[in-house]
Design a protein around this motif. Structure first.
Motif, PDB file in Angstrom:
ATOM      1  N   HIS A  87      51.275  68.494 -68.377  1.00 43.25           N
ATOM      2  CA  HIS A  87      50.622  67.808 -67.259  1.00 43.25           C
ATOM      3  C   HIS A  87      50.477  68.663 -66.012  1.00 43.25           C
ATOM      4  CE1 HIS A  87      50.469  63.917 -69.180  1.00 43.25           C
ATOM      5  NE2 HIS A  87      51.773  63.905 -69.404  1.00 43.25           N
TER       6      HIS A  87
ATOM      7  N   SER B 161      55.845  68.902 -68.601  1.00 45.23           N
ATOM      8  CA  SER B 161      55.213  68.255 -69.746  1.00 45.23           C
ATOM      9  C   SER B 161      55.810  66.902 -70.084  1.00 45.23           C
ATOM     10  CB  SER B 161      55.266  69.185 -70.961  1.00 45.23           C
ATOM     11  OG  SER B 161      56.576  69.654 -71.168  1.00 45.23           O
ATOM     12  N   SER B 162      55.186  66.242 -71.053  1.00 48.34           N
ATOM     13  CA  SER B 162      55.539  64.860 -71.395  1.00 48.34           C
ATOM     14  C   SER B 162      56.862  64.751 -72.136  1.00 48.34           C
ATOM     15  CB  SER B 162      54.423  64.229 -72.234  1.00 48.34           C
ATOM     16  OG  SER B 162      54.216  64.954 -73.436  1.00 48.34           O
TER      17      SER B 162
ATOM     18  N   SER C  31      58.459  61.912 -68.716  1.00 49.52           N
ATOM     19  CA  SER C  31      57.388  62.882 -68.561  1.00 49.52           C
ATOM     20  C   SER C  31      57.324  63.477 -67.149  1.00 49.52           C
ATOM     21  CB  SER C  31      56.053  62.205 -68.891  1.00 49.52           C
ATOM     22  OG  SER C  31      54.976  63.079 -68.678  1.00 49.52           O
TER      23      SER C  31
ATOM     24  N   THR D 115      55.008  64.824 -64.418  1.00 50.51           N
ATOM     25  CA  THR D 115      53.603  64.513 -64.157  1.00 50.51           C
ATOM     26  C   THR D 115      52.920  65.486 -63.206  1.00 50.51           C
ATOM     27  OG1 THR D 115      54.320  63.045 -62.379  1.00 50.51           O
ATOM     28  CG2 THR D 115      53.910  62.037 -64.544  1.00 50.51           C
ATOM     29  N   SER D 116      53.697  66.153 -62.349  1.00 48.75           N
ATOM     30  CA  SER D 116      53.096  66.966 -61.298  1.00 48.75           C
ATOM     31  C   SER D 116      54.060  68.062 -60.859  1.00 48.75           C
ATOM     32  CB  SER D 116      52.735  66.071 -60.102  1.00 48.75           C
ATOM     33  OG  SER D 116      52.061  66.795 -59.094  1.00 48.75           O
TER      34      SER D 116
END
Length: 199
Positions: free
Chosen positions: A41, A56-57, A81, A83-84
């Motif tokens: 991500h 990542s997830s 996860s 996400t940013s």
């Protein structure tokens, strides 16, 4: 994009992070995480162009060597996860947001988690203020929060969105934070007063 403007790094479904030559469009290397079902991500590149950081997830943060393609560090702490991601201006720390409702501040040198900052729901987006002293996070709890990188203290909470906050960014002049949400609004917030100045 690397600082020299020669390469771009991308993350995708399948756990792959790819390095591309901007002039030719050729894929030069692929960094593969352990699972083919992983979403990458978030991606950022260090100033010296030697390392790529991915989130990542599978809840993992990974530091990859651009030269060898090896994962050189795999700091753990998130439970859902990632996400940013964003890098601090001095490139000594990375900030990560996660579906576990936390923002974490990590030392790039040691891989140690220096601060764990908590929302009440999934954190979808993180960024840094222009002065490099604060990180900003947007969450499914419908708030935008500003945190001190030094102390980990929450110094501002912007409330007004009526649905999930999906994205945040800080202006280059250091005066405002802009947030986008699933309530179909973009809001502009004053960092100094905490007021929403535009919707």
């Amino acid at each position: 994009v690397t600082a020299d403007g020669k390469y771009v790094v991308s993350g995708a479904y399948g756990g792959a992070t790819r390095v591309w030559a901007l002039d030719s469009g050729e894929c030069l290397s692929v960094f593969q995480s352990s699972s083919q079902y992983t979403f990458v991500h978030g991606v950022c590149v260090t100033q010296d162009g030697k390392h790529v950081i991915t989130g990542s997830s599978d809840s993992a943060l990974r530091v990859w060597s651009l030269g060898s393609g090896e994962c050189v560090r795999n700091p753990r702490g998130h439970t859902r996860s990632v996400t940013s991601l964003c890098l601090t201006a001095d490139f000594k720390h990375v900030v990560s947001g996660s579906e576990d409702g936390t923002v974490r501040v990590w030392s790039l040198d040691s891989g140690e988690c220096l601060h764990t900052l908590r929302h009440e729901n999934c954190v979808q987006s993180v960024c840094l203020t222009a002065d490099g002293k604060h990180t900003v996070s947007g969450s499914y709890d419908r708030t935008v929060r500003v945190w001190s990188l030094d102390s980990g203290e929450c110094v501002r909470v912007f409330r007004g969105h009526t649905s999930f906050v999906w994205s945040v960014c800080a202006t280059a002049d250091g005066k405002y934070v802009v947030s986008g949400a699933l309530d179909f609004t973009v809001r502009v917030w004053s960092l100094q007063s905490g007021e929403c100045v535009h919707t």
